[in-house]
Write a protein that holds these residues in place. Structure first.
Motif, PDB file in Angstrom:
ATOM      1  N   PRO A 167       0.817  -1.115  -0.026  1.00 39.22           N
ATOM      2  CA  PRO A 167       0.046  -0.203   0.083  1.00 39.22           C
ATOM      3  C   PRO A 167       0.944   1.303   0.072  1.00 39.22           C
ATOM      4  O   PRO A 167       0.508   2.521  -0.719  1.00 39.22           O
ATOM      5  N   LYS A 179       1.451   5.851  -2.940  1.00 41.97           N
ATOM      6  CA  LYS A 179       1.733   7.248  -2.369  1.00 41.97           C
ATOM      7  C   LYS A 179       2.277   8.025  -3.681  1.00 41.97           C
ATOM      8  O   LYS A 179       1.898   9.086  -3.855  1.00 41.97           O
ATOM      9  N   GLN A 186      -0.152   9.742  -5.980  1.00 35.99           N
ATOM     10  CA  GLN A 186      -1.207  10.632  -5.591  1.00 35.99           C
ATOM     11  C   GLN A 186      -1.770  11.728  -6.629  1.00 35.99           C
ATOM     12  O   GLN A 186      -2.839  12.201  -6.453  1.00 35.99           O
ATOM     13  N   ARG A 190      -7.174  -1.386  -2.093  1.00 32.39           N
ATOM     14  CA  ARG A 190      -8.054  -1.424  -1.291  1.00 32.39           C
ATOM     15  C   ARG A 190      -7.518  -1.428   0.113  1.00 32.39           C
ATOM     16  O   ARG A 190      -7.754  -0.674   1.080  1.00 32.39           O
ATOM     17  N   ALA A 230      -4.764  -0.048   0.868  1.00 30.50           N
ATOM     18  CA  ALA A 230      -4.017   1.291   1.215  1.00 30.50           C
ATOM     19  C   ALA A 230      -4.905   2.386   1.915  1.00 30.50           C
ATOM     20  O   ALA A 230      -4.667   3.278   2.422  1.00 30.50           O
ATOM     21  N   LEU A 231      -6.129   2.155   1.477  1.00 31.76           N
ATOM     22  CA  LEU A 231      -7.373   3.064   2.131  1.00 31.76           C
ATOM     23  C   LEU A 231      -8.381   2.085   2.959  1.00 31.76           C
ATOM     24  O   LEU A 231      -9.588   2.050   2.658  1.00 31.76           O
ATOM     25  N   GLU A 232      -7.822   1.266   3.647  1.00 37.56           N
ATOM     26  CA  GLU A 232      -8.730   0.182   4.278  1.00 37.56           C
ATOM     27  C   GLU A 232      -9.720   0.918   5.180  1.00 37.56           C
ATOM     28  O   GLU A 232     -11.033   0.476   4.910  1.00 37.56           O
ATOM     29  N   GLU A 260     -11.158   3.558   5.020  1.00 36.37           N
ATOM     30  CA  GLU A 260     -12.123   4.499   4.114  1.00 36.37           C
ATOM     31  C   GLU A 260     -12.927   3.423   3.490  1.00 36.37           C
ATOM     32  O   GLU A 260     -14.152   3.500   3.337  1.00 36.37           O
ATOM     33  N   SER A 262     -16.746  -4.502   0.146  1.00 37.09           N
ATOM     34  CA  SER A 262     -16.315  -3.391   0.420  1.00 37.09           C
ATOM     35  C   SER A 262     -17.372  -2.326   0.907  1.00 37.09           C
ATOM     36  O   SER A 262     -18.283  -2.461  -0.134  1.00 37.09           O
ATOM     37  N   VAL A 282     -13.311   6.003  -2.788  1.00 33.85           N
ATOM     38  CA  VAL A 282     -12.797   7.208  -2.019  1.00 33.85           C
ATOM     39  C   VAL A 282     -12.157   7.924  -2.553  1.00 33.85           C
ATOM     40  O   VAL A 282     -10.841   7.707  -3.193  1.00 33.85           O
ATOM     41  N   THR A 325     -10.298   7.203  -6.075  1.00 33.62           N
ATOM     42  CA  THR A 325      -9.890   5.904  -6.097  1.00 33.62           C
ATOM     43  C   THR A 325     -10.958   4.753  -6.187  1.00 33.62           C
ATOM     44  O   THR A 325     -11.783   5.033  -5.174  1.00 33.62           O
TER      45      THR A 325
END
Ligand SMILES: Cc1cc2nc3c(=O)[nH]c(=O)nc-3n(C[C@H](O)[C@H](O)[C@H](O)COP(=O)(O)OP(=O)(O)OC[C@H]3O[C@@H](n4cnc5c(N)ncnc54)[C@H](O)[C@@H]3O)c2cc1C
Length: 270
Positions: free
Chosen positions: A8, A12, A15, A31, A33-35, A37, A141, A146, A149
């Motif tokens: 994850p 970065k 971005q 997913r 990386a933004l678990e 959210e 999910s 988000v 993404t």
């Protein structure tokens, strides 16, 4: 582009992207990386399955049920090329442990499974391809996107293989996302909202049916005590989408048998 995204943290670097699509399967790095959210929910089924191939050809997707001194097994098999079939072996956890499959090497498991289904393989071996025993995870999910993404396919949710629709749904996600951008142009928030609005109701209906189907397999030993006609009927109606009326249209001979058996059971009971 052309970089391995191994964890994850690697995301970065992306971005500044206009849009990030996570189409990287059930173990999605995007997913994860933004678990917090995406807030995915996980449910591990207790059955074990191993995915093999075989040169034995099956005309269409079909199931074979077998029992032995250790318990109950089911194989899901279908032809995937001119010369090969997929052969997924599944059993409940207690059977798996009684058979000692939890302690066997991959090769021993392959040979054991081959013996269980020997009458169906016509002397052809099961072919392993890193065929380890796994538990299927029902994953969903809560959020579909988000910021910029978005998740599609198994990264977004898994579909139990017993209804055979995971690949189709993944493709349809991609098509729906493309269509949403076709209509919204460069407006990413609008496109992603439209994508979710269109797809979520369709997907949730199929997932509900797939989950019910997976729970049927979780009760395999109990199902194996049914008469063959009861087992077939119970299986056909497992996801709640098949009514007697529809079955009568699709399989009139089978339903005539079911009706006759029901009548016989009723007359014995009175
Ligand atoms: C036993 C079994 C049988 C099944 N049978 C059927 C069936 O008959 N019909 C059906 O429709 N579906 C079936 N499915 C479901 C189907 O396999 C999946 O739903 C489908 O493959 C999902 O597609 P996907 O592209 O979302 O994910 P995947 O097929 O998992 O593809 C994800 C891709 O992302 C790549 N990837 C992952 N992480 C990274 C990374 N960090 N960097 C770069 N690339 C990455 C992977 O290498 C892979 O190529 C079955 C599933 C199982 C477990």
């Amino acid at each position: 582009f052309e970089r391995n995204i191994a964890s994850p943290g690697d995301l970065k670097d992306l971005q500044d992207a206009d849009l990030l699509i996570g189409a990287d399967g059930a173990n999605s790095v995007v997913r994860r990386a933004l678990e917090a959210e995406f807030a995915p929910e996980f449910e591990w089924l207790t059955n074990r399955f191993a995915w093999y191939g075989t040169a034995q050809l099956f005309d269409c997707l079909s199931l074979t049920f077998r029992t032995n001194e250790h318990g109950s097994f089911v194989a899901h098999h279908y032809r995937h090329s001119q010369t090969m079939s997929t052969f997924v072996v599944e059993c409940d956890e207690a059977t798996w442990r009684r058979a000692g499959l939890d302690c066997m090497s991959d090769e021993e498991s392959r040979v054991y499974s081959q013996l269980v289904f020997a009458p169906d393989l016509d002397g052809k071996p099961l072919v392993s391809n890193k065929s380890i025993w796994r538990q299927f995870v029902l994953l969903a999910s809560r959020r579909w996107f988000v910021g910029n993404t978005v998740l599609i396919g198994d990264a977004l949710r898994t579909v139990h293989f017993s209804i055979g629709s995971g690949t189709r749904l993944a493709f349809e996600d991609a098509i729906a996302l493309d269509r949403a951008f076709g209509e919204a142009g460069d407006d990413v928030p609008r496109a992603l909202a439209a994508f979710e609005r269109e797809r979520r109701p369709v997907v949730e209906k199929i997932i509900a049916a797939a989950n019910l189907s997976s729970y049927w397999y979780e009760r395999l030993p109990e199902k194996m005590t049914l008469e063959p006609w009861q087992l077939a009927y119970d299986y056909m109606t497992r996801s709640g989408r098949m009514t007697d009326e529809r079955l009568r249209e699709l399989s009139p001979k089978f339903m005539a048998r079911v009706d006759a058996e029901r009548e016989r059971v009723r007359s014995v009971g009175t």
